[in-house]
Design an enzyme around this catalytic site. Structure first.
Site, PDB file in Angstrom:
ATOM      1  CB  SER A 136       7.439  11.657   0.787  1.00 57.96           C
ATOM      2  OG  SER A 136       7.164  10.986  -0.415  1.00 57.96           O
ATOM      3  CE  LYS A 162       6.130   8.107   0.795  1.00 57.78           C
ATOM      4  NZ  LYS A 162       4.788   8.090   1.398  1.00 57.78           N
ATOM      5  CE  LYS A 164       5.722   9.135  -3.237  1.00 57.21           C
ATOM      6  NZ  LYS A 164       4.446   8.485  -2.919  1.00 57.21           N
ATOM      7  CG  ASP A 189       4.723   5.284  -1.628  1.00 51.45           C
ATOM      8  OD1 ASP A 189       4.108   4.303  -2.092  1.00 51.45           O
ATOM      9  OD2 ASP A 189       4.151   6.350  -1.287  1.00 51.45           O
ATOM     10  CD  GLU A 214       3.513   4.848   1.558  1.00 49.61           C
ATOM     11  OE1 GLU A 214       4.575   5.265   2.090  1.00 49.61           O
ATOM     12  OE2 GLU A 214       2.565   5.610   1.290  1.00 49.61           O
ATOM     13  CG  ASP A 239      -0.962   5.619   0.543  1.00 48.21           C
ATOM     14  OD1 ASP A 239      -2.140   5.965   0.674  1.00 48.21           O
ATOM     15  OD2 ASP A 239      -0.102   6.402   0.081  1.00 48.21           O
ATOM     16  CE  LYS A 263      -1.002   9.393   1.687  1.00 45.39           C
ATOM     17  NZ  LYS A 263      -0.741   9.129   0.260  1.00 45.39           N
ATOM     18  N   GLY A 291       0.940  11.858   3.655  1.00 42.72           N
ATOM     19  CA  GLY A 291       0.753  13.224   3.177  1.00 42.72           C
ATOM     20  C   GLY A 291       0.217  13.233   1.760  1.00 42.72           C
TER      21      GLY A 291
HETATM   22  O1  OSB Z   1       1.692   7.914  -1.921  1.00 40.98           O
HETATM   23  O2  OSB Z   1       2.109   8.894  -0.111  1.00 40.98           O
HETATM   24  C1  OSB Z   1       1.840   8.956  -1.300  1.00 40.98           C
HETATM   25  C2  OSB Z   1       1.966  12.561  -2.520  1.00 40.98           C
HETATM   26  C3  OSB Z   1       0.844  12.605  -3.319  1.00 40.98           C
HETATM   27  C4  OSB Z   1       0.088  11.464  -3.481  1.00 40.98           C
HETATM   28  C5  OSB Z   1       0.457  10.292  -2.832  1.00 40.98           C
HETATM   29  C6  OSB Z   1       1.564  10.248  -2.017  1.00 40.98           C
HETATM   30  C7  OSB Z   1       2.352  11.396  -1.878  1.00 40.98           C
HETATM   31  C8  OSB Z   1       3.581  11.447  -1.092  1.00 40.98           C
HETATM   32  C9  OSB Z   1       4.034  12.797  -0.604  1.00 40.98           C
HETATM   33  O3  OSB Z   1       4.278  10.500  -0.852  1.00 40.98           O
HETATM   34  C10 OSB Z   1       3.721  13.023   0.823  1.00 40.98           C
HETATM   35  C11 OSB Z   1       3.871  14.479   1.190  1.00 40.98           C
HETATM   36  O4  OSB Z   1       5.009  14.943   1.270  1.00 40.98           O
HETATM   37  O5  OSB Z   1       2.847  15.144   1.404  1.00 40.98           O
HETATM   38 MG    MG Z   2       1.983   6.350  -0.564  1.00 42.85          MG
END
Ligand code: OSB
Ligand code: MG
Length: 369
Positions: A136, A162, A164, A189, A214, A239, A263, A291
Site C-alpha cells: 500500500s 495499492k 491511496k 484506496d 477500496e 474496508d 482487518k 494492514g
Molecule cells: O485503509 O487500508 C487502509 C494504513 C492505516 C490505516 C488504514 C489503511 C492503511 C493502509 C496501509 O492502507 C496498510 C499497511 O501497509 O499496513
Molecule cells: Mg483501506
C-alpha cells in the site's frame, strides 16, 4: 486457561517513511501491545492497532487504553477461559471498541495455540504454508516520487500495488501511473473521501483496469456503495464499513461490494475474522488481509489469518523493513518476491523481542487477578 496477568504497553514507534492517506499523515505509530500470561508463565501477545487520533475510525489509543484497563482486562481475569472463542460472549456487554477487544482476542489466541503446541495459523484453520502480499503506497506531493516507489516495489516482487487517493489526487495520478505501468496489478484506496456526487469520477476510473476501488464512500454507507457498484464495472472493496459478520452479510446481500478487506482489529478479533472468512467462502466473495501499519506482533497475526484458504487475493502485510528500522519480533516479517512464509512453530511463531518493545514503551501497566 487461567489468566493471571495482563500487561499493557503503550508504544511509540517512529516510521521509516511518513504515510499519507486521504485522512492525514502518520509519522509515528502510537499504539498498544497486550501481553496475557497464564498460571504456567506462558505469554500470548496481541496488538491494538489504534493511532493517537481517531482519523481512520472512531477508536484511538488513549481511549482504547482506558477500555482495556478498566473494562476488558478485568473481564478476562475474572474466571477461566476454555477457548478464545469464549471472549465473544464475555465482551458482548460492552459495545463496539473492536480494536481494543481484538488486541486481547489476539493475545488469547496466541496463548491458546502455544499451550496446545500448534501454530496460530493451524489453530485458526489455516491451510496455506505461505501468503501472497502486495503493498500500500501513500499519497505523495509529487507524482514522480510515487512512480519511483512503484518501480522499487514492483522490482521487490510485491504482487499488487495499492495507491491511496483523495479528491484532487485521483484521476490525473492514475492516468500517469497507468501510462507508465500499463500492466501491473493496481488498485486504489480512498479511505471514505468521496460521496455519490463523485459518480462520474468513479465511472472514469473504469478505464484504468483496476483490481478494485477500496472504500470510496463513507464508512457504514452500505446503501450508497450499492448504488455506486451498480453504476461502475470496477469491483468495490469495503474496508472501514465492515466491523462485523453482520456488516459483511448485509454488504454482500445489498451488493455494496464484490470484495472484502479483512482487518482483525476492525472486526474485533480473530474469532470474528474466521466467521467472516467462512461467509465469504460460502458467498464466493474474494477476501484479503488489510494492514494498519502494524508492528511485528500485529503483522504476525495478519500472516496467520491470511493462511486460511478463503484469503484469495494478495494482502497488505509487507516486510517489516518497509515500516521500521527494527521490528519488535525475531525474525522480522520478510516478503520474498511478494510471498511471506507462514511459521509453523507454536503460537504466532515469531519470537517477541521484549527489549525492543521496552525501548519504545512510553507507558505500561500490569493488571492482575
Ligand atoms: O485503509 O487500508 C487502509 C494504513 C492505516 C490505516 C488504514 C489503511 C492503511 C493502509 C496501509 O492502507 C496498510 C499497511 O501497509 O499496513
Ligand atoms: Mg483501506
Amino acid at each position: 486457561m487461567k489468566i493471571k496477568e495482563i500487561n499493557l504497553y503503550k508504544i511509540n514507534m517512529q516510521m521509516k517513511h511518513p504515510f499519507t492517506t486521504s485522512f492525514g499523515t502518520e509519522y509515528d505509530r502510537i499504539f498498544i501491545l497486550v501481553e496475557v500470561k497464564n498460571d504456567e508463565g506462558l505469554s500470548g501477545w496481541g496488538e491494538c492497532v489504534t493511532s493517537d487520533r481517531p482519523l481512520y475510525i472512531e477508536e484511538f489509543t488513549d481511549a482504547s487504553w482506558l477500555m482495556l484497563e478498566k473494562y476488558l482486562a478485568p473481564l478476562v481475569l475474572q474466571d477461566d477461559i476454555n477457548h478464545p472463542e469464549d471472549l465473544q460472549d464475555k465482551f458482548k456487554i460492552y459495545k463496539r471498541n473492536h480494536l481494543a477487544k481484538a488486541a486481547i482476542d489476539e493475545a488469547l489466541w496466541d496463548l491458546y495455540a502455544k499451550s496446545k503446541g500448534v501454530s496460530l495459523a493451524k489453530a485458526l484453520g489455516g491451510e496455506k504454508s505461505s501468503v501472497e502480499v502486495g503493498i500500500s503506497l501513500g499519497i505523495e506531493d509529487n507524482v514522480d516520487d510515487l512512480l519511483t516507489n512503484i518501480q522499487k516495489k514492483t522490482e521487490d516482487g510485491y504482487k499488487r500495488i495499492k495507491i491511496k487517493i483523495k479528491p484532487g489526487k485521483d484521476l490525473e495520478v492514475l492516468e500517469t501511473v497507468r501510462n507508465e505501468y500499463p500492466d501491473i496489478p493496481l488498485m486504489v484506496d480512498a479511505n471514505s473521501a468521496y460521496n455519490l456526487e463523485d459518480l462520474n469520477l468513479f465511472k472514469e476510473m473504469d478505464r484504468y483496469n483496476l483490481m478494485m476501488i477500496e472504500q470510496p464512500l463513507t464508512a457504514g454507507d452500505l446503501h450508497d456503495h450499492a448504488k455506486l457498484q451498480r453504476e461502475i464495472k470496477t469491483p468495490i472493496c469495503l474496508d472501514e464499513s465492515i466491523h462485523s459478520y453482520e456488516n459483511a452479510k448485509q454488504a454482500i446481500e445489498l451488493g455494496s461490494c464484490k470484495i472484502i478487506n479483512m482487518k482483525v482489529g476492525r472486526v474485533g478479533g480473530l474469532t470474528e475474522a474466521v466467521k467472516i472468512h467462512q461467509l465469504c467462502e460460502k458467498e464466493n466473495i474474494p477476501l484479503w488481509c488489510g494492514g494498519m501499519l502494524e508492528s511485528g506482533i500485529g503483522r504476525a497475526h495478519n500472516v496467520a489469518i491470511a493462511s486460511l484458504a478463503g484469503f484469495t487475493l494478495p494482502g497488505d502485510t509487507a516486510s517489516s523493513s518497509r515500516y521500521w528500522e527494527k521490528d519488535v519480533i525475531k525474525p522480522e516479517v520478510v516478503a520474498r518476491n511478494g510471498t511471506v512464509t507462514v511459521p509453523d512453530s507454536p503460537g504466532i511463531g515469531f519470537q517477541v523481542n521484549k527489549e525492543e518493545i521496552l525501548s519504545h514503551t512510553v507507558d505500561s501497566t500490569k493488571i492482575c487477578s
